[in-house]
Design a protein around this motif. Structure first.
Motif, PDB file in Angstrom:
ATOM      1  N   SER A   1     -11.247 -10.006  20.149  1.00  0.00           N
ATOM      2  CA  SER A   1     -11.604  -9.192  18.984  1.00  0.00           C
ATOM      3  C   SER A   1     -10.383  -8.483  18.409  1.00  0.00           C
ATOM      4  CB  SER A   1     -12.687  -8.180  19.339  1.00  0.00           C
ATOM      5  OG  SER A   1     -12.322  -7.389  20.452  1.00  0.00           O
TER       6      SER A   1
ATOM      7  N   CYS B   1     -17.515  -7.002  15.085  1.00  0.00           N
ATOM      8  CA  CYS B   1     -17.731  -6.921  16.532  1.00  0.00           C
ATOM      9  C   CYS B   1     -19.212  -6.654  16.782  1.00  0.00           C
ATOM     10  CB  CYS B   1     -16.901  -5.797  17.137  1.00  0.00           C
ATOM     11  SG  CYS B   1     -15.119  -6.025  16.975  1.00  0.00           S
TER      12      CYS B   1
ATOM     13  N   GLU C   1     -22.253  -6.046  19.472  1.00  0.00           N
ATOM     14  CA  GLU C   1     -22.685  -5.690  20.817  1.00  0.00           C
ATOM     15  C   GLU C   1     -24.121  -6.177  20.976  1.00  0.00           C
ATOM     16  OE1 GLU C   1     -23.321  -1.711  23.568  1.00  0.00           O
ATOM     17  OE2 GLU C   1     -22.743  -1.526  21.475  1.00  0.00           O
TER      18      GLU C   1
ATOM     19  N   ILE D   1     -14.849  -0.903  20.637  1.00  0.00           N
ATOM     20  CA  ILE D   1     -15.185  -1.056  19.229  1.00  0.00           C
ATOM     21  C   ILE D   1     -14.738   0.167  18.429  1.00  0.00           C
ATOM     22  CG2 ILE D   1     -17.098  -1.198  17.589  1.00  0.00           C
ATOM     23  CD1 ILE D   1     -18.562  -2.950  19.682  1.00  0.00           C
TER      24      ILE D   1
ATOM     25  N   ASP E   1     -18.849  -3.183  12.836  1.00  0.00           N
ATOM     26  CA  ASP E   1     -19.586  -3.480  14.065  1.00  0.00           C
ATOM     27  C   ASP E   1     -21.077  -3.512  13.797  1.00  0.00           C
ATOM     28  OD1 ASP E   1     -19.485  -0.546  13.779  1.00  0.00           O
ATOM     29  OD2 ASP E   1     -20.566  -0.549  15.681  1.00  0.00           O
TER      30      ASP E   1
END
Length: 261
Positions: A40, A52, A54, A71, A83
């Motif tokens: 990343s 990014c 999760e 992040i 994100d």
């Protein structure tokens, strides 16, 4: 390894590939581990949009904390980073209610691979929305040594920026590109089983040992050339390398003889 040059080479390679493919950036699944941390960061260093994601599924809090720390750090360092968080736990639990119950000993592994494939589907959802490329996080030991990944899970990607790097080299780059210390120090784990088992617990050997075994295979060594722990590690490596070739090699195509057409 010439860390700075290798890092810049990967960054340039990522950017060139995305621009030539007429894509807008990258999407990376961030787990709190060193491989996704490095991948990343390298994507972010291209200056292109980097999302990014999760995707916890009954994830250990320590892994969640590391992913969120990473992040947050990336977003502070790079304005092109964004994100998203998708809690796949209820999706995973609902999936389990829809498939037949079984007591087969392969159930845990099958469900672990299902987690990885749910995450792959999620990454491609975002990739499709934004015209992003899914960046893989597999390293050389995992992808070409022991096949320690899920086919069409974390192995389902558009490009693999760190797949020619040994695990030790990934750590070197991680230090150079300032991946958080908590990630650099963390015990490697795929986090697919909902417990504390590490990669070494699953494989039976550490990454340093597996790197040694890869080099021995390159030299054409045989198990009988070693004894004790070295022989044990080499046999583990060769066994996994053999049985996981179906992951490493291209999908076999049944080629019809011309005279049959």
């Amino acid at each position: 390894m010439q860390t700075e040059k290798v890092t810049q080479y990967i960054v340039d390679w990522l950017k060139d590939y995305a621009q030539n493919a007429n894509m807008n950036g990258f999407v990376v699944g961030v787990s709190g581990g060193i491989d996704s941390g490095v991948t990343s960061t390298l994507c972010a260093m291209t200056g292109m949009n980097t999302l990014c994601v999760e995707m916890p599924i009954h994830q250990a809090q320590s892994q969640v904390n590391r992913a969120q720390e990473h992040i947050a750090q990336l977003k502070e360092r790079f304005p092109n980073v964004s994100d998203a968080r998708v809690d796949l736990t209820p999706v995973f639990e609902e999936f389990k209610t829809e498939v037949p119950e079984t007591s087969l000993e392969t159930l845990d592994l099958s469900l672990a691979n299902t987690r990885a494939r749910l995450r792959m589907t999620t990454l491609y959802y975002f990739a499709g929305l934004h015209r992003y490329l899914v960046a893989g996080t597999g390293n050389k030991v995992e992808d070409f040594g022991v096949g320690f990944f899920t086919k069409y899970g974390d192995g389902g990607v558009d490009l693999s920026p760190i797949a020619d790097l040994l695990k030790s080299e990934v750590y070197e780059i991680g230090l150079f590109v300032k991946v958080p210390a908590s990630i650099q120090k963390a015990v490697p784990t795929d986090g697919l089983f909902g417990d504390s088992r590490s990669d070494e617990d699953q494989i039976g050997a550490s990454y340093d040992e597996l790197e040694w075994a890869m080099s021995m295979q390159d030299q054409g060594k045989k198990p009988e050339d070693f004894e004790g722990r070295e022989r044990e590690v080499y046999e583990i490596y060769l066994r996994l390398n053999r049985i996981n070739q179906h992951k490493v090699t291209p999908i076999p195509v049944c080629e019809i003889p011309p005279e049959f057409k």
